[in-house]
Design a protein around this motif. Structure first.
Motif, mmCIF file in Angstrom:
data_model
loop_
_atom_site.group_PDB
_atom_site.id
_atom_site.type_symbol
_atom_site.label_atom_id
_atom_site.label_comp_id
_atom_site.label_asym_id
_atom_site.label_seq_id
_atom_site.Cartn_x
_atom_site.Cartn_y
_atom_site.Cartn_z
ATOM 1 N N GLY A 1 0.957 -1.234 -0.016
ATOM 2 C CA GLY A 1 0.024 0.178 -0.088
ATOM 3 C C GLY A 1 0.696 1.159 0.027
ATOM 4 N N VAL A 2 2.114 1.053 -0.646
ATOM 5 C CA VAL A 2 2.762 2.411 -0.595
ATOM 6 C C VAL A 2 2.728 3.208 -1.861
ATOM 7 C CG1 VAL A 2 5.290 3.065 -0.711
ATOM 8 C CG2 VAL A 2 4.631 1.070 0.913
ATOM 9 N N ASP A 3 2.349 4.377 -2.056
ATOM 10 C CA ASP A 3 1.934 5.179 -3.093
ATOM 11 C C ASP A 3 3.118 5.193 -4.156
ATOM 12 O OD1 ASP A 3 -0.602 5.299 -2.298
ATOM 13 O OD2 ASP A 3 -0.165 7.375 -1.340
ATOM 14 N N ASP A 4 4.614 5.489 -3.601
ATOM 15 C CA ASP A 4 5.714 5.801 -4.549
ATOM 16 C C ASP A 4 6.619 4.417 -4.344
ATOM 17 O OD1 ASP A 4 7.673 6.641 -5.582
ATOM 18 O OD2 ASP A 4 8.116 8.388 -4.406
ATOM 19 N N PRO A 5 6.522 3.677 -5.689
ATOM 20 C CA PRO A 5 7.400 2.333 -5.581
ATOM 21 C C PRO A 5 8.973 2.726 -5.315
ATOM 22 C CG PRO A 5 5.858 2.430 -7.403
ATOM 23 C CD PRO A 5 5.786 3.888 -6.876
ATOM 24 N N SER A 6 9.466 4.062 -5.784
ATOM 25 C CA SER A 6 10.733 4.454 -5.516
ATOM 26 C C SER A 6 11.310 4.529 -3.852
ATOM 27 C CB SER A 6 11.184 5.745 -6.039
ATOM 28 O OG SER A 6 10.404 6.780 -5.553
ATOM 29 N N LYS A 7 10.149 4.356 -3.002
ATOM 30 C CA LYS A 7 10.705 4.490 -1.598
ATOM 31 C C LYS A 7 10.677 3.028 -1.043
ATOM 32 C CE LYS A 7 8.340 8.548 -0.186
ATOM 33 N NZ LYS A 7 7.296 9.315 0.628
ATOM 34 N N ILE A 8 10.571 2.003 -2.104
ATOM 35 C CA ILE A 8 10.715 0.583 -1.732
ATOM 36 C C ILE A 8 12.416 0.268 -2.061
ATOM 37 C CG2 ILE A 8 10.504 -1.767 -2.051
ATOM 38 C CD1 ILE A 8 8.185 -0.412 -0.895
ATOM 39 N N ARG A 9 12.985 -0.085 -1.015
ATOM 40 C CA ARG A 9 14.406 -0.865 -1.044
ATOM 41 C C ARG A 9 14.490 -2.207 -0.883
ATOM 42 N NH1 ARG A 9 19.638 2.193 1.562
ATOM 43 N NH2 ARG A 9 18.600 1.615 3.622
ATOM 44 N N LEU A 10 15.417 -2.777 -1.747
ATOM 45 C CA LEU A 10 15.337 -3.860 -1.765
ATOM 46 C C LEU A 10 16.567 -4.914 -1.188
ATOM 47 C CD1 LEU A 10 13.209 -5.202 -4.806
ATOM 48 C CD2 LEU A 10 12.189 -5.068 -2.295
ATOM 49 N N THR A 11 16.943 -5.833 -0.540
ATOM 50 C CA THR A 11 18.123 -6.620 -0.246
ATOM 51 C C THR A 11 18.124 -8.015 -0.648
ATOM 52 O OG1 THR A 11 18.432 -4.749 1.591
ATOM 53 C CG2 THR A 11 19.854 -6.815 1.391
ATOM 54 N N SER A 12 18.892 -8.505 -1.228
ATOM 55 C CA SER A 12 19.214 -9.770 -1.813
ATOM 56 C C SER A 12 19.451 -10.777 -0.486
ATOM 57 C CB SER A 12 20.222 -9.983 -2.700
ATOM 58 O OG SER A 12 20.138 -9.359 -4.084
ATOM 59 N N HIS A 13 19.270 -12.138 -0.787
ATOM 60 C CA HIS A 13 19.470 -13.041 0.323
ATOM 61 C C HIS A 13 20.819 -13.793 0.062
ATOM 62 C CE1 HIS A 13 18.377 -15.862 3.169
ATOM 63 N NE2 HIS A 13 18.746 -17.181 2.290
ATOM 64 N N ASN A 14 21.529 -14.065 1.410
ATOM 65 C CA ASN A 14 22.806 -14.733 1.138
ATOM 66 C C ASN A 14 22.467 -16.186 1.419
ATOM 67 O OD1 ASN A 14 25.418 -16.091 2.081
ATOM 68 N ND2 ASN A 14 26.127 -13.982 1.928
ATOM 69 N N CYS A 15 22.864 -17.139 0.460
ATOM 70 C CA CYS A 15 22.318 -18.339 0.579
ATOM 71 C C CYS A 15 23.252 -19.303 1.383
ATOM 72 C CB CYS A 15 22.382 -19.218 -0.786
ATOM 73 S SG CYS A 15 21.333 -18.282 -1.771
ATOM 74 N N TYR A 16 24.414 -18.851 1.959
ATOM 75 C CA TYR A 16 25.301 -19.353 2.905
ATOM 76 C C TYR A 16 24.920 -19.270 4.227
ATOM 77 C CZ TYR A 16 28.091 -20.568 -1.456
ATOM 78 O OH TYR A 16 28.345 -20.949 -2.786
ATOM 79 N N SER A 17 24.991 -17.646 4.499
ATOM 80 C CA SER A 17 24.537 -17.515 5.869
ATOM 81 C C SER A 17 23.302 -17.248 6.191
ATOM 82 C CB SER A 17 25.205 -15.802 6.033
ATOM 83 O OG SER A 17 24.457 -14.931 5.312
ATOM 84 N N GLN A 18 22.211 -17.540 5.259
ATOM 85 C CA GLN A 18 20.701 -17.261 5.462
ATOM 86 C C GLN A 18 20.355 -15.974 6.208
ATOM 87 O OE1 GLN A 18 18.626 -19.819 4.458
ATOM 88 N NE2 GLN A 18 20.323 -20.462 3.167
ATOM 89 N N GLN A 19 21.110 -15.246 5.720
ATOM 90 C CA GLN A 19 20.886 -13.752 6.107
ATOM 91 C C GLN A 19 21.005 -12.632 4.872
ATOM 92 O OE1 GLN A 19 20.517 -12.598 9.453
ATOM 93 N NE2 GLN A 19 21.137 -14.501 10.352
ATOM 94 N N PRO A 20 20.298 -11.317 5.313
ATOM 95 C CA PRO A 20 20.506 -10.364 3.941
ATOM 96 C C PRO A 20 21.896 -10.145 3.762
ATOM 97 C CG PRO A 20 18.901 -9.644 6.043
ATOM 98 C CD PRO A 20 19.717 -11.030 6.420
ATOM 99 N N LYS A 21 22.070 -9.695 2.351
ATOM 100 C CA LYS A 21 23.463 -9.429 2.242
ATOM 101 C C LYS A 21 23.678 -7.749 3.136
ATOM 102 C CE LYS A 21 23.928 -11.774 -2.398
ATOM 103 N NZ LYS A 21 24.213 -11.402 -3.765
ATOM 104 N N PRO A 22 24.945 -7.643 2.800
ATOM 105 C CA PRO A 22 25.326 -6.622 3.822
ATOM 106 C C PRO A 22 25.213 -5.132 3.023
ATOM 107 C CG PRO A 22 27.267 -7.900 3.809
ATOM 108 C CD PRO A 22 26.266 -8.718 2.767
ATOM 109 N N GLN A 23 24.867 -5.421 1.693
ATOM 110 C CA GLN A 23 24.755 -3.972 0.877
ATOM 111 C C GLN A 23 23.086 -4.146 0.076
ATOM 112 O OE1 GLN A 23 26.130 -1.425 1.004
ATOM 113 N NE2 GLN A 23 28.170 -1.777 1.785
#
Length: 802
Positions: free
Chosen positions: A526-548
Motif C-alpha cells: 500500500g505504498v504510493d511511491d514505488p521508489s521508496k521501496i528498497r530491496l536487499t538480496s539473500h545470502n544463501c550461505y549465511s541465510q541472512q540479508p546481504k550487507p549491501q
C-alpha cells in the motif's frame, strides 16, 4: 548480591530417546570441558531481564545455563562449520580440539548441573565412537572410529571397509590443528614445517558408565518392538529384491511406454513444455531375449489394447534439447528381440528404451485399425491455450499432409477444442524452452513442409484475441504464456527488520524489470511511491540479508536479484524508506556509536548527509543529537576494528569512501588532558587482551580500546591507579590484571616500578600495533556474530537512534 537466572536444560523432557545431540563450540575452546564451561558461563542480563531484576532491588543481574540431567548416550556435535562474515562464505574450523577417553560431567562439584539435578546419578562417560570429516566446506568424506563393545580395540569404518586401529589413531590424530613434518636432515637446524590437518573429529558419542551394560548388550528378536520387526523384515525383503534385480540387471531392459492418456494427465499440470515426463509413465521390466512381438502381447494384457491395434514410435532427443516421438518402428525392428531393439535404436546408450504407443479409438472408445503412414504424412501433437483461464492442455494428435496447409485442419482443431466453426484460430509452433522459450506463429496459408514441421512437432493453438479484449488478459497469446511459465517465480518477501520471518509471497516472473518488481511490492504494501521501496538480496550461505542493499535500478531483472554465486534464492528483504531511494543514494548513511564522556552509556546514531560532506559535518550532526559533558566539548571520529583503534579521521576528510559495514565508527569527546600535552608526554593506545589458547605467545584482543596520556617519568604503578579509576574495576579483580608493552602481537610485561613512557614514541595516534596491553579474562557476555566482531568488555546500556 547476584541475581542468577538459570536456563535449565532437561534432556528427559526435550526428547524421549535415550540420547541427545548437543552442539559444542570448537573455535576458541581447547577441549570438551572448555566447551561445557562456555555453556554454564555466567553472563550479565540485559534489557527486560535486567530491568525486572533491578525492580526487585538486585545489582549486577546475571544468567547462566545449567543441565537438569544428562542422557545415557550423549552425542556431541563439534561445530566445525561456520559462516565467515569477512569472507561472505562458509568455512571449516580445523582448530585443535581435544576430547578425553573418559568424560566426567560431575567435575568441580557438579558445576554443570542445576540444583534440581539428581546427584545420585554418576555422570561419568566413556568414549564409544568418533565421526571424522576429512576435507573442506565444499566437499569431503566421512568415516568413523568405533569401539562396539567399549574394549581397548578400535575399528575404523570407512564405507564398506573395516580395519583395526589403535587408540592414538582414533583420538589424538583426530584432534585437528597443525601437524609437523619430520625433518629430512636432522643435522641441520631447519625450522620444522607445519601444515593444517583437514581430517578431524566432527561428532563424538559417549556412553554413561552406569548404563553401558544396558546399552552395550546383545539384542534378541524379542527385544525389538513388533512394528520394528515388521519394518525390518520388509526392508530385508526389499534389499533382497534389489540385490536380485542388480544381479540380473544385465538380463533385462526397462521399457517405458507413453500414451495419449499420459500426455493428457501431465500437460498443464506436471509439465507445460514437451510432451511427457517419462518417470511418470508405465514401465515394463522385460528380459532382453524376449521377442518384441511377445512384449506387445504383454502390453495387450496390461493395457487392454490388442497387438494389431498397437503402433510404437521411438523417441529422439533433438539438438535443441527437446524430446519428441521421431518415427514408428519398422516391421524389421519389431522382429528383433527387446535387447537387440534397444541396442539398435538407442544411440545414446541410455539404460531404458522409451516408446510412444499410438492407438486410434472410435466413438465407442474401442481401438481401430491404424492407417498406414507414408512419407507424406506428418504426426503433430496439439495443445490448446485458454487466455482467460491461463490454462494449457493436451487435446490430441493428427496426421497432416506435408503438402497441405494449416487452414485445412482448422475444422478438426475447432472440434477438438469445442470451438464454434466460425471462431478464428491462431496456431503457434512450440520449438524449444532451453535456455529461452521459442514459440513462433504459424501462417495458416503456408504448406506444412514450408513451415518446417516434422513428425513429433507440437502445435499450440487458441482463439484469435479480439482487439477490444486483448488487454483484459495478462497473457493474451501462447508465446507470452509460455514465457511466463518458463520464468515464473514465487518470491518470499521479508521485512529487513525481521529477517527470519516471511511477511508475504508474490508470484513474479524472473524477467520482471527492477521497476516491475518494486511496483508489485509497493502495491502489496500500500505504498504510493514505488521508489521508496528498497530491496536487499539473500545470502544463501549465511541465510541472512546481504550487507549491501540493491541500488535503485542497480539490476536489470528479478533473476539478478535472486542469484547468489551459483545458487538461486527465492527470498528478498524489503524496506519502506521515508524518502525516494534515488534521493537516499545521493546521501551517505553512517552508523556511528557515541560513547559519553561521563555517563556510563553508549548510543548508536544513523547519520545521513550528502556524499560530499566531511567528517566535521558528521561530528556537528552528532553534537546536535547527544548530551555533551560541556557545551564546548570537541568530538573526534575513530575507526575501530577487532578491538583496536586503526584511525582517527581528520575533520576535513570526505565521508563518501568511509565504510561502516565491517569497521565500527566511534565518536567521543577529546579529553582535556590530550589537548594540553606536555613536551615530553606520550599519547598511547590501550587495549584489553588474553592469551591465545593455542599459542601462548600470541594475544587476542577484546573489549573497548582507548587512548591514554602518560607522563615522561610515570611508573606503571601510577598508571595503574588511573586505569582502575577510569575503568571502574574492583580491587579484587584488578589485582589479577597484568600489564605489558605489546608490539606486533608479542607481550613484554612491565613491573610496577618500570617507567612506561620510555617504550613508546612521542605520538602514538597511528601506531596501533604498539600499545599498552591489559591482560585479564574476557568477562563480556557471548554474543552472536556480528559483521565487525566488536564486543565491549564492560557492557554499557546501548540506545539506538535513527
Amino acid at each position: 548480591m547476584n541475581y542468577i537466572e538459570c536456563i535449565n536444560v532437561d534432556f528427559k523432557s526435550t526428547r524421549k530417546e535415550s540420547f541427545y545431540d548437543l552442539q559444542l563450540d570448537v573455535k576458541g575452546c581447547q577441549d570438551v570441558y572448555a566447551s561445557f564451561d562456555k555453556y554454564v558461563e555466567v553472563e550479565r542480563l540485559e534489557g527486560d531481564n535486567k530491568y525486572h531484576a533491578e525492580q526487585h532491588g538486585l545489582q549486577d543481574a546475571k544468567k547462566g545455563v545449567l543441565f537438569i540431567d544428562f542422557p545415557p548416550v550423549l552425542q556431541l556435535q563439534l561445530k566445525r562449520f561456520e559462516y565467515d562474515f569477512m569472507r561472505d562464505t562458509m568455512v571449516k574450523i580445523n582448530d585443535r580440539y581435544e576430547f578425553p577417553l573418559q568424560l566426567d560431567l560431575d567435575r568441580d562439584d557438579g558445576k554443570y548441573l542445576s540444583p534440581d539435578a539428581d546427584r545420585n546419578v554418576r555422570n561419568l562417560y566413556t568414549l564409544h565412537s568418533v565421526l571424522v570429516h576429512s576435507g573442506g566446506v565444499h566437499g569431503g568424506h566421512y568415516y568413523a572410529f568405533i569401539r562396539p563393545t567399549l574394549s581397548d580395540q578400535w575399528f575404523k569404518f570407512d564405507d564398506e571397509r573395516v580395519t583395526k586401529e589403535d587408540a592414538k589413531r582414533a583420538l589424538e590424530e583426530q584432534y585437528g590443528g597443525e601437524e609437523e613434518l619430520p625433518q629430512t636432515n636432522p643435522g641441520l637446524n631447519n625450522t620444522p614445517f607445519k601444515f593444517t590437518k583437514y581430517s578431524n573429529a566432527y561428532m563424538l558419542v559417549y556412553i554413561r558408565e552406569s548404563d553401558k551394560d544396558k546399552i552395550i548388550c546383545n539384542v534378541d528378536e524379542k527385544d525389538i518392538a513388533e512394528h520394528l520387526r515388521i519394518r525390518l523384515e520388509k526392508d530385508r525383503e526389499e534389499k533382497e529384491r534389489r540385490k536380485k534385480e542388480k544381479a540380473e540387471a544385465h538380463l533385462y531392459t526397462i521399457i517405458k511406454v507413453a500414451r495419449d492418456d499420459d500426455l493428457t494427465a501431465q500437460i498443464g499440470k506436471d509439465i507445460y513444455f514437451d510432451l511427457v515426463d517419462h518417470d511418470k509413465v508405465p514401465s515394463f521390466r522385460i528380459q532382453k531375449q524376449m521377442p518384441f512381438t511377445q512384449f506387445k502381447e504383454e502390453v495387450a494384457k496390461e493395457l487392454g489394447i490388442p497387438t494389431q491395434f498397437q503402433r510404437f514410435w521411438l523417441w529422439a532427443k533433438r539438438q535443441n534439447h527437446t524430446y519428441r516421438p521421431n518415427r514408428p518402428l519398422t516391421p524389421q525392428e519389431e522382429a528383433l528381440t527387446v535387447g537387440q531393439l534397444k541396442e539398435a535404436a538407442n544411440k545414446a546408450h541410455n539404460a531404458e528404451l522409451k516408446l510412444f504407443l499410438e492407438v486410434e479409438l472410435g466413438l465407442d472408445l474401442k481401438p481401430l485399425t491404424l492407417p498406414d503412414k507414408t512419407r507424406e504424412d506428418i504426426l503433430l501433437f496439439f495443445k490448446l491455450y485458454d487466455p482467460e483461464k491461463e490454462q494449457l492442455r493436451y487435446v490430441g494428435r493428427l496426421f497432416v499432409k506435408a503438402s497441405g496447409r494449416p487452414q485445412d485442419i482448422l475444422p478438426k482443431l475447432r472440434k477438438m477444442a469445442g470451438f464454434l466453426q466460425d471462431d478464428d484460430v491462431e496456431l503457434y509452433e512450440e520449438i524449444k524452452f532451453e535456455p529461452n522459450v521459442m514459440c513462433e506463429y504459424i501462417d495458416n496459408r503456408i504448406i506444412f513442409r514450408s513451415c518446417q514441421l516434422e513428425d513429433g512437432d507440437i502445435v499450440c493453438f487458441q482463439k484469435s484475441p479480439k482487439p477490444d479484449t486483448a488487454d483484459q488478459f495478462r497473457y493474451p497469446d501462447v508465446p507470452s504464456f509460455l514465457v511466463y511459465i518458463r520464468n515464473r517465480q514465487v518470491v518470499h518477501f521479508r521485512s529487513l527488520e525481521k529477517p527470519k520471518e516471511d511477511d508475504f509471497c508474490l508470484e513474479m516472473s524472473k524477467i520482471f524489470t527492477y521497476d516491475e518488481v518494486v511496483e508489485k511490492v509497493a502495491q502489496q504494501l500500500g505504498v504510493d511511491d514505488p521508489s521508496k521501496i528498497r530491496l536487499t538480496s539473500h545470502n544463501c550461505y549465511s541465510q541472512q540479508p546481504k550487507p549491501q542493499p540493491i541500488k535503485y535500478r542497480g539490476v536489470e531483472r528479478l533473476l539478478d536479484m535472486l542469484i547468489h554465486y551459483n545458487q538461486t534464492s527465492d527470498i528478498l528483504y524489503y524496506e519502506v524508506l521515508d524518502i525516494p531511494l534515488p534521493e537516499l543514494q545521493a546521501l551517505k548513511t553512517l552508523k556511528v556509536t557515541y560513547h559519553h564522556a561521563t555517563k556510563d552509556e553508549v548510543s548508536v546514531h544513523s547519520i545521513r548527509l550528502p556524499k560530499n560532506s566531511t567528517v566535521g559535518d558528521v561530528l556537528s550532526d552528532i553534537k546536535s543529537k547527544v548530551d555533551l559533558s560541556h557545551p564546548d566539548a570537541e568530538l573526534r571520529l575513530l575507526e575501530v576494528f577487532y578491538h583496536k583503534i586503526y584511525k582517527i579521521f581528520a575533520p576535513s576528510e570526505k565521508i563518501e569512501n568511509i565504510n561502516d559495514q565491517y569497521w565500527t565508527l566511534r565518536a567521543e569527546e577529546v579529553p582535556e588532558e590530550e589537548k594540553n600535552l606536555g613536551p615530553f608526554d606520550r599519547l598511547i593506545h590501550v587495549y584489553h587482551f588474553t592469551k591465545d589458547t593455542q599459542n601462548q605467545t600470541q594475544v587476542q584482543n577484546f573489549g573497548e580500546p582507548f587512548f591514554m596520556v602518560i607522563r615522561e617519568d610515570e611508573t606503571l604503578s601510577s598508571i595503574k591507579e588511573r586505569l582502575q579509576k577510569k575503568l571502574k574495576v574492583s580491587d579484587e579483580d584488578f589485582s589479577k590484571w597484568k600489564f605489558a608493552y605489546i608490539s606486533l602481537g608479542r607481550p613484554d610485561y612491565f613491573e610496577d616500578s618500570d617507567t612506561v613512557a620510555t617504550r613508546f614514541q612521542r605520538n602514538m595516534y597511528g601506531a596501533w600495533e604498539q600499545y599498552l596491553g591489559l591482560e585479564h579474562p574476557d568477562t563480556a557476555p557471548r554474543k552472536a556474530h556480528s559483521a565487525n566482531q566488536n564486543r565491549h568488555s564492560f557492557e554499557r546500556p546501548v540506545k539506538i537512534y535513527n
